[in-house]
Design an enzyme around this catalytic site. Structure first.
Site, mmCIF file in Angstrom:
data_model
loop_
_atom_site.group_PDB
_atom_site.id
_atom_site.type_symbol
_atom_site.label_atom_id
_atom_site.label_comp_id
_atom_site.label_asym_id
_atom_site.label_seq_id
_atom_site.Cartn_x
_atom_site.Cartn_y
_atom_site.Cartn_z
ATOM 1 N N ASP A 5 0.835 -1.198 0.000
ATOM 2 C CA ASP A 5 0.000 0.000 0.000
ATOM 3 C C ASP A 5 0.871 1.250 0.000
ATOM 4 O OD1 ASP A 5 0.907 -0.136 2.601
ATOM 5 O OD2 ASP A 5 -1.067 -0.277 3.533
ATOM 6 N N SER A 6 2.198 1.061 0.041
ATOM 7 C CA SER A 6 3.136 2.162 -0.184
ATOM 8 C C SER A 6 2.976 2.741 -1.588
ATOM 9 C CB SER A 6 4.577 1.690 0.027
ATOM 10 O OG SER A 6 4.820 0.482 -0.675
ATOM 11 N N ASP A 22 -0.851 -6.112 -0.066
ATOM 12 C CA ASP A 22 -1.368 -5.491 1.158
ATOM 13 C C ASP A 22 -2.881 -5.311 1.075
ATOM 14 O OD1 ASP A 22 0.801 -5.125 2.841
ATOM 15 O OD2 ASP A 22 1.356 -3.195 1.962
ATOM 16 N N LYS A 32 -1.241 -9.495 2.884
ATOM 17 C CA LYS A 32 -0.576 -9.053 4.111
ATOM 18 C C LYS A 32 -1.482 -8.088 4.864
ATOM 19 C CE LYS A 32 3.132 -6.242 4.062
ATOM 20 N NZ LYS A 32 2.710 -5.082 4.893
ATOM 21 N N GLU A 78 -1.720 -5.625 8.617
ATOM 22 C CA GLU A 78 -1.003 -5.018 9.726
ATOM 23 C C GLU A 78 -1.751 -5.259 11.032
ATOM 24 O OE1 GLU A 78 -0.346 -0.876 9.059
ATOM 25 O OE2 GLU A 78 0.712 -1.174 7.162
ATOM 26 N N GLU A 95 8.732 -4.208 11.094
ATOM 27 C CA GLU A 95 9.181 -2.916 10.581
ATOM 28 C C GLU A 95 9.664 -2.001 11.699
ATOM 29 O OE1 GLU A 95 7.737 0.807 7.724
ATOM 30 O OE2 GLU A 95 6.497 -0.988 7.898
#
EC number: 2.1.2.11
Length: 272
Positions: A52-53, A91, A121, A123, A190
């Site tokens: 999602d970066s 993501d 993925k 978070e 991270e």
């Protein structure tokens, strides 16, 4: 042992687990489009993260929050069409899984069906446990993500190193064990202290991939545009630039402009 295991025809969760067990480090980079993914895959990268970066790198937002599920599927589909070897993880974007396991499952299934990705993925730890279990129950491989979780930037208020305090470090260790226990195939850590990352990697059977988490984890991930020096402003301690493509590309474009303005391009040899 070969540094680039190009002899492996297709990377799977099984291959990643085997890499950890034999002590082979896992290489992981981000990709958002066909051309870049083709280069990275051809170079022998093990895992490609459709992060999602893309919200920052491709769309120019200051956080990862604005990117939508449809946009993530678009980027993932572009990457998948280029890949012949790498394992592709996507993501789940902010708002597509938090607090509602049914919505989380729908989001994951849409990504898998519409893009052809190999896994997703998420978070977070215990707070997203129900969503992870629900997604895994549908047979979708899940990679966890702990430490600095950019989707929670407004909660943290800063991109500084996480889990330096004992209480937060204890929760991270507990969350890591939980994610492994419920069935995640790998975990990203991270921006956390190296010693804590080492404890997690040694305490888990599944591969642990680090970004700003030191050398003792099972693999590393970076944002490709940072590694290649396409972005220039982002300069964290954990980033090693392997090229300066920003300057290279700027020089090439400047030369093109000069040649067009001076009528040097195209030449008679370059015309039909």
């Amino acid at each position: 042992m070969s540094v680039h295991r190009k002899d492996i025809k297709l990377i799977t969760t099984h291959q990643l687990q085997a890499m950890k067990e034999r002590g082979e480090k896992i290489s992981m980079l981000t990709a958002y489009d066909f051309s870049m993914a083709s280069i990275l895959d051809g170079a022998g990268i093990d895992v490609l993260l459709v992060g999602d970066s893309a919200s920052n790198v491709m769309a120019g937002h200051t956080t990862t929050l604005p990117i939508t599920l449809d946009q993530m599927i678009y980027h993932a589909s572009s990457v998948i069409r280029a890949v012949k070897r790498a394992f592709v993880v996507v993501d789940l974007p902010f708002g597509s899984y938090q607090g509602n396991s049914s919505e989380a499952l729908r989001s994951a299934i849409r990504i898998m069906k519409e893009s052809g990705a190999h896994g997703i993925k998420l978070e977070g730890g215990s707070e997203i446990k129900d969503s992870v279990i629900r997604i895994l129950s549908a047979g979708v491989p899940v990679m966890g993500h702990l430490g600095l979780t950019p989707q929670s930037i407004y909660k943290f208020g800063t991109y500084t190193v996480r889990a330096k305090e004992e209480q937060e470090a204890k929760k991270l260790l507990e969350d890591a064990l939980l994610l492994e226990e419920i069935g995640c195939f790998a975990l990203v850590l991270e921006k956390i202290p190296s010693e804590l990352a080492r404890q997690v990697a040694e305490g888990l059977r599944i591969p642990v991939i680090g970004i700003g988490a030191g050398p003792a984890v099972d693999g590393q991930v970076l944002v490709t545009h940072d590694l290649l020096g396409i972005t220039k402003e982002f300069k964290p301690r954990f980033l090693r630039r392997y090229a300066d493509l920003n300057d290279t590309m700027t020089k090439a474009v400047s030369e093109y402009i000069t040649d067009v303005k001076s009528r040097d391009f195209p030449s008679l040899e370059e015309a039909y």
